[in-house]
Design an enzyme around this catalytic site. Structure first.
Site: not given
Ligand code: AMP
Ligand code: MG
Length: 499
Positions: A93, A95, A116, A128, A179, A255, A265
């Site tokens: 989700g 994050g 973002k 965070d 974005r 995802d 992404d």
């Molecule tokens: P990503 O690999 O960047 O596509 O992220 C994978 C998952 O990790 C997604 O659900 C993002 O929302 C979450 N995520 C990545 N970085 C952070 C962060 N700094 N704080 C919270 N959630 C994160």
């Molecule tokens: Mg992602």
């Protein structure tokens, strides 16, 4: 009295919030203490029907920082799941992102507006919710470069420095990226609903997706099977376009694959230099799962995960559903190869009259030469374009930049290519020019301008960004940007998930 458009320049119509209640968390962005506008995409603002001067004003910057919400915004974090490196994570989700709302752009297209890096959400797990400035600027730059190549992609409207520090291995300046994408619905969104809520919820999402991205399927006999086929088709085309510019997405988890067929992404993505199908730059991709040459296969694997979520909709009898879905998934390599061939014909300047098998062989043999001679992918193709434009001897022999004069194998390939081209064709040449960019965002240049930007000097970043907006044009002032990286840079270059 101001017209409604002036009073409320962002006219939201939030179809996801309406159609998918229960599958997101309404949530507010965290305020940024001292927002400062670093990048504003005026052309994109215009496309969205937004007033760029308003966005650049203190009020506009507050919107872009999440400090003030425009009327009609319904910020929410979307729930999704995903297969990460082949393993199912049932609960991911948004994050560190919030969907602020959906806008209808000047062309009547619905576009998500997302912040973002605007703080923690219920899906942040241990994160965070913040975005560091370097990765935010990187996402902006590469998205714009991909858009300039004509590759479907999410794009950034703005980057705002938040005025606070985020902690990674050490303190880094934080940022918020705005974005824009056709939607942020992922294969993982389907997986989330299938895993937690069952077929009725998946149907609700599939209906929403068809209305939004594939309206022609509305009256199909089996819209759910056709949806699978249509998403597969767009992803087959997308990956072919990636391969054409040497792009490695780097983290093709389910995802991170958009149902719309856009690139989303931008994390550990990179561009190949010398041609190598096994090229990998991502620090976490130790087995090369997401290597340059693996991307079509992985797209197919991901689509099989999408297919699994649609099975109960496709047919009430499971066996029949599985058979129908498998047929679609098995079509994928052929569909992708079709797009790949068409992309390669553009790159080699070939018409569509030749036999597909012969043209494929010509392309494969060219790649074998590139690999043997360790040639720079982008520049070698551009040399082909230059040669195709030239006349006389320059046309008939491979230039010294590609092959030594006694390289008979290379010379033989060159003759085959020349023979296949027959006569000069301006339309093919124009296509060839677009398909063989003079400039791509080379890894070492991207890193250099990001480094300068993080010490406060945005000029090199802005210069590169502008140059990347005209990638097919030879730009004599930018030859440094077009040169391959030193080999030592490329062998040690590592990229990271956007943090
Ligand atoms: P990503 O690999 O960047 O596509 O992220 C994978 C998952 O990790 C997604 O659900 C993002 O929302 C979450 N995520 C990545 N970085 C952070 C962060 N700094 N704080 C919270 N959630 C994160
Ligand atoms: Mg992602």
């Amino acid at each position: 009295m101001p017209s409604p458009a002036t009073a409320n320049p962002l006219r939201f119509d939030n179809s996801y919030a309406r159609d998918l209640q229960g599958h997101y968390a309404l949530w507010q962005p965290e305020p940024a203490p001292a927002p400062r506008l670093l990048c504003l995409n005026r052309a994109l603002a215009d496309e969205l029907g937004l007033d760029a001067d308003m966005l650049a004003s203190p009020d506009g910057i507050d919107l872009l920082a999440g400090n003030r919400l425009p009327p009609g915004a319904e910020p929410l974090a979307q729930a999704y799941a995903g297969h990460q490196f082949g393993h199912f994570s049932p609960q991911l989700g948004d994050g560190r992102a919030l969907l602020i709302g959906e806008l209808i752009d000047r062309h009547g297209q619905r576009r998500d507006l997302v912040l973002k890096g605007s703080g923690r959400t219920p899906f942040s797990r241990n994160g965070d919710g913040k975005y560091a400035l370097g990765p935010a600027l990187r996402e902006y730059l590469i998205g714009e470069a991909m858009a300039a190549h004509g590759i479907p992609t999410s794009r950034a409207l703005a980057v705002v420095a938040s005025g606070e520090q985020v902690w990674r291995q050490h303190a880094l300046p934080g940022a918020i990226l705005t974005r824009v994408a056709a939607s942020h619905i992922r294969i993982g969104t389907f997986e989330y609903l299938a895993a937690h809520h069952g077929p009725d919820s998946v149907r609700r999402l599939a209906k929403h997706v068809i209305a939004r991205h594939y309206p022609a399927l509305h009256d199909a006999a089996n819209p759910w099977l056709e949806l699978l086929r249509a998403v597969a088709d767009r992803q087959a085309a997308l990956v072919a376009r990636w391969l054409g510019v040497g792009f490695i997405h780097g983290v093709m988890n389910t995802d991170n694959m958009a149902i719309s067929g856009e690139t989303i992404d931008y994390g550990p993505c990179a561009f190949i230099e010398s041609y190598a199908p096994d090229a990998v730059f991502s620090s976490i991709d130790r087995d090369g799962r997401y290597a340059y040459g693996q991307q079509a296969e992985i797209a197919q694997w991901n689509l099989a995960r999408l297919a699994e979520t649609l099975l109960p909709l496709i047919d009430t009898e499971q066996k029949r559903a599985v058979q129908a879905a498998i047929r679609v998934i098995e079509e994928f390599p052929g569909v992708h190869r079709g797009y790949w061939l068409s992309m390669m014909r553009d790159k080699l300047g070939l018409d569509t009259q030749g036999r597909a098998d012969d043209d494929r062989q010509l392309a494969d043999d060219w790649f074998a030469l590139l690999q043997r001679r360790q040639l720079d992918f982008t520049n070698a193709f551009r040399h082909l374009y230059d040669a195709a434009c030239a006349s006389g001897i320059e046309r008939d022999q491979p230039p010294a930049s590609l092959a030594a004069s006694d390289d008979n194998e290379f010379a033989a390939w060159w003759q085959r290519w020349r023979n296949r081209q027959m006569q000069r064709d301006e339309i093919l040449l124009a296509r060839m020019c677009q398909a063989n960019p003079w400039l791509i965002p080379r890894n070492h240049r991207v890193e250099a301008v990001l480094e300068a930007a993080q010490t406060g000097d945005l000029a090199p970043y802005n210069d590169l960004l502008e140059r990347l907006r005209a990638p097919a044009t030879e730009q004599p002032a930018a030859t440094d940007d077009a040169r391959p990286a030193p080999a030592a840079f490329t062998t040690t270059y590592r990229t990271f998930c956007g943090t």
